[in-house]
Write a protein that holds these residues in place. Structure first.
Motif, short mmCIF file in Angstrom:
data_model
loop_
_atom_site.label_atom_id
_atom_site.label_comp_id
_atom_site.label_asym_id
_atom_site.label_seq_id
_atom_site.Cartn_x
_atom_site.Cartn_y
_atom_site.Cartn_z
N VAL A 107 0.65 -1.00 0.24
CA VAL A 107 0.10 -0.06 -0.21
C VAL A 107 0.74 1.24 -0.36
N PRO A 108 0.51 2.23 -1.04
CA PRO A 108 1.49 3.46 -0.35
C PRO A 108 1.39 4.22 0.52
N TYR A 109 0.92 3.60 1.26
CA TYR A 109 1.21 4.58 2.95
C TYR A 109 1.75 3.56 3.74
N GLY A 110 2.68 4.58 4.94
CA GLY A 110 3.59 3.26 6.04
C GLY A 110 4.94 2.60 5.68
N PRO A 111 5.81 3.31 4.59
CA PRO A 111 6.67 2.86 4.46
C PRO A 111 7.43 1.94 5.33
N VAL A 112 8.13 1.53 4.49
CA VAL A 112 9.04 0.19 5.34
C VAL A 112 10.39 0.17 4.44
N ARG B 57 1.95 0.44 7.51
CA ARG B 57 3.07 -0.25 7.46
C ARG B 57 3.60 -1.69 7.61
N PHE B 58 2.01 -1.86 8.70
CA PHE B 58 2.28 -3.54 8.36
C PHE B 58 1.95 -4.48 8.04
N VAL B 59 0.84 -3.80 7.07
CA VAL B 59 0.80 -4.13 5.53
C VAL B 59 1.97 -4.34 5.26
N ASN B 60 2.62 -3.44 4.84
CA ASN B 60 4.11 -3.50 3.64
C ASN B 60 4.65 -4.17 4.19
N LEU B 61 5.23 -4.42 5.91
CA LEU B 61 5.81 -5.41 5.99
C LEU B 61 5.70 -6.49 5.84
N LEU B 62 4.67 -6.68 5.94
CA LEU B 62 4.05 -8.18 5.45
C LEU B 62 4.28 -8.83 4.19
N ALA B 63 3.49 -7.93 3.38
CA ALA B 63 3.90 -8.05 1.95
C ALA B 63 5.67 -8.29 1.82
N GLN B 64 6.78 -7.19 2.69
CA GLN B 64 8.37 -6.91 2.49
C GLN B 64 9.00 -8.94 2.80
N SER B 65 8.05 -8.92 4.05
CA SER B 65 8.96 -10.71 4.27
C SER B 65 8.25 -11.83 3.26
#
Length: 177
Positions: free
Chosen positions: A29-34, A75-83
């Protein structure tokens, strides 16, 4: 002792520059950068999905900025996607109440109250797209002077944030305050 103090001060002063140089990403998502951190350990090495409820109660309605607390869900969603975890495989719920309540109303209702479109609408739609259930407290909705008709389409109205948060915790969800 003085060299340690000076080194500590230098490290603290250099940290903002390092943060600016980091390669911040938005993998979902384009919110909550990681940022990727090679060499760190995975929080869930088994890859099991999460069950998390986010208690979203703070916001600065009307200032044309996205709710900081709601962006943390991004950011939590982005952390999941990043991992390499599919965010929609986890059970994620964002419960909004108190001062955060206006974040879930339509542009028309937001504009009538604050004179500008709701800056949170895109974030809410993005979160829903990745499987986050967004819920608003009916008590806070009423106390804020809004009605269920003012609520954005993907958002559910619960009788109260207190009962929703308690119920989800009793069902094993981790609480993110």
């Amino acid at each position: 002792m003085r060299p340690v103090l000076i080194a500590s001060i230098f490290t603290c002063l250099a940290a903002p520059a390092a943060a600016q140089d980091a390669d911040w990403q938005y993998p979902a998502v384009p919110y909550g950068p990681v940022v990727e951190l090679p060499g760190t350990t995975a929080e869930r090495p088994s890859g099991e999905p999460y069950s998390v409820v986010f208690d979203i109660r703070d916001a600065a309605p009307g200032d044309e900025r996205v709710s900081r607390d709601l962006a943390l869900v991004g950011r939590f969603v982005n952390l999941l996607a990043q991992s390499q975890m599919e965010p929609s495989d986890s059970d994620l719920v964002a419960v909004l109440h108190a001062a955060a309540t206006p974040a879930i109303v339509t542009d028309a209702a937001y504009r009538a109250r604050y004179g500008t479109d709701n800056p949170n609408e895109g974030l809410i739609i993005a979160l829903e797209r990745y499987g986050v259930d967004v819920v608003v407290c009916g008590q806070s909705l009423t106390a804020s002077g809004f009605t269920p008709d003012d609520v954005l389409d993907p958002v559910d109205v619960s009788v109260s944030a207190m009962t929703t948060l308690a119920d989800l915790q009793l069902r094993g969800y981790a609480l993110m305050p």
